[in-house]
Design an enzyme around this catalytic site. Sequence first.
Site, PDB file in Angstrom:
ATOM      1  N   HIS A  48       0.785  -1.098  -0.025  1.00  0.00           N
ATOM      2  CA  HIS A  48      -0.120  -0.029  -0.117  1.00  0.00           C
ATOM      3  C   HIS A  48       0.897   1.254  -0.099  1.00  0.00           C
ATOM      4  O   HIS A  48       1.777   1.424   1.192  1.00  0.00           O
ATOM      5  CB  HIS A  48      -0.965   0.174   1.193  1.00  0.00           C
ATOM      6  CG  HIS A  48      -1.656   1.190   1.450  1.00  0.00           C
ATOM      7  ND1 HIS A  48      -3.106   1.208   0.648  1.00  0.00           N
ATOM      8  CD2 HIS A  48      -1.765   2.463   1.769  1.00  0.00           C
ATOM      9  CE1 HIS A  48      -3.712   2.530   0.666  1.00  0.00           C
ATOM     10  NE2 HIS A  48      -2.757   3.183   1.312  1.00  0.00           N
ATOM     11  N   CYS A  49       0.890   2.140  -1.064  1.00  0.00           N
ATOM     12  CA  CYS A  49       1.566   3.178  -1.303  1.00  0.00           C
ATOM     13  C   CYS A  49       0.928   4.531  -0.722  1.00  0.00           C
ATOM     14  O   CYS A  49      -0.010   4.787  -0.992  1.00  0.00           O
ATOM     15  CB  CYS A  49       1.901   3.318  -2.733  1.00  0.00           C
ATOM     16  SG  CYS A  49       3.087   4.856  -3.021  1.00  0.00           S
ATOM     17  N   PRO A  50       1.459   5.066   0.584  1.00  0.00           N
ATOM     18  CA  PRO A  50       0.903   6.149   1.089  1.00  0.00           C
ATOM     19  C   PRO A  50       0.898   7.437   0.270  1.00  0.00           C
ATOM     20  O   PRO A  50       0.278   8.308   0.268  1.00  0.00           O
ATOM     21  CB  PRO A  50       1.799   6.609   2.572  1.00  0.00           C
ATOM     22  CG  PRO A  50       2.941   5.825   2.047  1.00  0.00           C
ATOM     23  CD  PRO A  50       2.558   4.621   1.274  1.00  0.00           C
TER      24      PRO A  50
END
Length: 312
Positions: free
Chosen positions: A119-121
């Site tokens: 999950h890329c912030p």
Amino acid sequence: MRGQRSLLLGPARLCLRLLLQLGSRRRCPPLLRGLVQRWRYGKVCLRSLLYNSFGGSDTAVDAAFEPIYWLVDNVIRWCGVGRNDIATVSICKKCIYPKPARTHHCSICNRCVLKMDHHCPWLNNCVGHYNHRYFFSFCFFMTLGCVYCSYGSWDLFREAYAAIEKMKQLDKNKLQAVANQTYHQTPPPTFSFRERVTHKSLVYLWFLCSSVALALGALTVWHAVLISRGETSIERHINKKERHRLQVKGRVFRNHYNYGCLDNWKLFLGVDTGRHWLTRVLLPSSHLPHGNGMSWDPPPWVTAHSASVMAV
């Protein structure tokens, strides 16, 4: 017994509250104020030591439903239940839904993601089967752009840095000259405000591009290594544990999704023919990745493969 405890604890709590209120006043004796501060500090330390983020109601509910998850998972595996003939290897404990191979549940997006990498912030989204190529292309070309800016602005950076040092030395000399003079007159500035801002902006630009190139370049190299191995970031940790487990038993671990370095890149980039290296890699392309993310049958042009599915 309870009545006697309440009679004893009631006056003790009242005295403690009175001491705390007296300790908060300014005219309180130093000894009493020190005792109150130590009491509050000890209370905070005790709460910090006893604090447990996994002791909430959500954790208790998950622990209570763990037998149900186990039952549903084993019943589905025993019955071979699937939707639209999709090969499932387990059931998601959060969604309570059959989970295909290489699929993982994202606690931030609150959904299962096909071939989830992470999950890329920065993107505020998960990197998975349908956008993994776009994510890697973005990191790769962004790194090239930052390297190009850093290399191209090296001479400008040196000139701007030298000008800033010269400005500092001139300002220092001006202060010394003004201190030695008898009249109070501010000498005219050697560098204008625009020149100062320009020099500082060039230095900031070079440091920003260089730092981004280093950080993003390391991330790009890491993902390139994973793609060459036919793994995702999550599968890398899972395969590492599985490799160690089989090594203890004297067996060799084999990744069923690793088709070789070249074939892994061709499968990741969607290259079927020779001209696709130009039309799908170097030039912008909106083609879909190979497969639907549900089943992982290798393409026909893969030289060596295994049709079996590994549960991850």
